[in-house]
Design an enzyme around this catalytic site. Structure first.
Site, mmCIF file in Angstrom:
data_model
loop_
_atom_site.group_PDB
_atom_site.id
_atom_site.type_symbol
_atom_site.label_atom_id
_atom_site.label_comp_id
_atom_site.label_asym_id
_atom_site.label_seq_id
_atom_site.Cartn_x
_atom_site.Cartn_y
_atom_site.Cartn_z
ATOM 1 N N LYS A 121 124.811 25.737 37.025
ATOM 2 C CA LYS A 121 125.903 24.875 36.576
ATOM 3 C C LYS A 121 125.408 23.431 36.428
ATOM 4 O O LYS A 121 125.554 22.825 35.394
ATOM 5 C CB LYS A 121 127.076 24.918 37.560
ATOM 6 C CG LYS A 121 127.467 26.312 38.041
ATOM 7 C CD LYS A 121 128.105 27.174 36.964
ATOM 8 C CE LYS A 121 128.239 28.634 37.346
ATOM 9 N NZ LYS A 121 129.118 28.928 38.464
ATOM 10 N N ASP A 133 131.006 26.327 49.043
ATOM 11 C CA ASP A 133 130.415 26.789 47.791
ATOM 12 C C ASP A 133 130.574 25.658 46.783
ATOM 13 O O ASP A 133 131.640 25.466 46.215
ATOM 14 C CB ASP A 133 131.135 28.056 47.310
ATOM 15 C CG ASP A 133 130.685 28.505 45.923
ATOM 16 O OD1 ASP A 133 129.778 27.865 45.350
ATOM 17 O OD2 ASP A 133 131.249 29.494 45.411
ATOM 18 N N TRP A 169 137.031 31.922 42.583
ATOM 19 C CA TRP A 169 135.773 32.010 43.342
ATOM 20 C C TRP A 169 136.045 32.107 44.828
ATOM 21 O O TRP A 169 135.337 32.818 45.540
ATOM 22 C CB TRP A 169 134.836 30.848 42.996
ATOM 23 C CG TRP A 169 134.245 31.033 41.632
ATOM 24 C CD1 TRP A 169 134.446 30.256 40.541
ATOM 25 C CD2 TRP A 169 133.385 32.109 41.201
ATOM 26 N NE1 TRP A 169 133.773 30.770 39.461
ATOM 27 C CE2 TRP A 169 133.121 31.898 39.824
ATOM 28 C CE3 TRP A 169 132.835 33.227 41.826
ATOM 29 C CZ2 TRP A 169 132.304 32.768 39.077
ATOM 30 C CZ3 TRP A 169 132.029 34.090 41.084
ATOM 31 C CH2 TRP A 169 131.771 33.857 39.735
#
Ligand code: PLP
Length: 359
Positions: A195, A171, A102
């Site tokens: 999530k 993030d 990511w």
């Protein structure tokens, strides 16, 4: 009706109590004669729920008035572009720490808009650790330092906010609300909801107000945080149903004792699974122990020829979505807030039995 245990990395498990409540309210929300998703986003009902969601989130994370809370769309991936467009001058310097897949995506998107500096990377080590802070090559004039404190694919997590000259942009898609967090260490926090917050379609951005107003002129209005803040996240139609579910999740978290209570539950779940894996010669987790994620636990079997059978038998046992990310293979169990200890206990029993039969 039997609900299985869901270890999906995202969209992920939601609390059963939240789903039950949403089902009860689906056709007739609070006696209004229609469902929440059929109401105008300008109605007092919807505005009230969004305000309550924000207030509850502010209580959970002790977010100060010097931060704006924005409810946006486009997922965390859209913020990969929004971050440089809101904070960096065109082609100006912006720093990134590379801890996994990511991070890499944020870096690739950042390069379209800024002079990206990668301060440190564990790519050569296959992302098993976090490069030590004293090895980071930080630039004094960077507009921000971008971090991915929980790498959802690699299962690498760090919880301490580093001290750096530039504002930290984090993030936190897969770890926000899993344990207490000192928001005041960060300039910007963002997270896709699917999530640990709610359903897909909602993106949360928490931004320190002094960082608003720096967007470059070509920043699209839909990506401009100042525009969203000025419109109370209603510059255009927000994802009202996802917001309503997130509000129920926040309420559920508060009812359970907030983030300190979640941290205790999440610590225990992670210890259960890592403890089992470390005591087994058949299963292995590749991550350097101090950096192991509480939320995402990748693991491999001693013989990857057994992967398919493991997944089929797990599914038959009601243990779903244990396949690792397509980029790394193996298995991954995601242990978000809505995954109870009983799910992890059942997983470990299954894994032990599988090892006895096949190991
Ligand atoms: C899932 C995830 C993303 C991507 O989120 P989208 O909402 O699908 O764009 C980005 N970063 C992290 C850490 C993630 O876990």
């Amino acid at each position: 009706m039997a609900r299985a245990w869901n270890f999906c990395a995202g969209p992920a498990a939601l609390p059963e109590a939240v789903l039950t409540r949403a089902a009860e309210e689906m056709l007739d929300w609070h006696g209004r004669g229609l469902s929440f998703m059929e109401m105008s986003h300008r109605s007092p009902e919807v505005v009230g729920v969004v305000e309550e969601a924000e207030a509850c989130l502010r209580r959970l994370l002790a977010i100060g008035d010097d931060y704006a809370v924005l409810f946006l769309q486009g997922g965390a991936s859209t913020q990969f572009a929004a971050v440089p467009l809101n904070l960096a001058a065109p082609g100006g310097p912006a720093d990134y720490l590379d801890t996994g897949q990511w991070s890499k995506k944020a870096i690739a998107e950042g390069r379209r808009y800024a002079d990206v500096g990668v301060v440190a990377s564990d790519a050569a080590g296959n992302y098993r650790t976090v490069p030590p802070r004293d090895s980071w090559q930080l630039r004094e004039d960077a507009a921000y330092l971008h971090l991915t404190p929980n790498e959802t694919i690699g299962g690498v997590e760090f919880t301490e906010a580093p001290v750096a000259p530039a504002p930290l942009v984090a993030d936190l898609s897969s770890t926000l609300l899993s344990r207490p967090l000192d928001v005041s260490h960060y300039g910007v926090i963002y997270a896709g909801a699917q999530k640990n917050i709610g359903p897909a379609g909602l993106t949360l951005v928490i931004v320190r107000r002094d960082l608003l107003g720096r967007a470059r002129p070509e920043c699209p209005a839909m990506l401009n945080w100042e525009t969203a803040a000025a419109a109370d996240s209603m510059y255009n139609t927000p994802p009202t149903f996802a917001l309503y579910l997130a509000a129920l999740v926040f309420e559920w978290l508060e009812g359970l004792g907030g983030l300190p209570a979640m941290a205790e539950r999440n610590r225990r779940k992670a210890e259960t699974l890592y403890g089992f894996i470390d005591n087994s010669a058949f299963y292995a987790n590749p991550v350097d122990p101090p950096w192991r994620s509480w939320m995402n636990v990748p693991f491999v079997l001693a013989d990857d020829g057994l992967d398919k059978r493991f997944l089929e038998e797990a599914e038959a046992a009601g243990l779903l979505n244990l396949k690792g990310h397509r980029s790394v293979g193996g298995m991954r169990a995601s242990l978000y807030n809505a995954v109870p200890q009983a799910a992890v206990d059942d997983l470990v029993v299954f894994m032990a039995d599988f090892e006895r039969r096949c190991g």
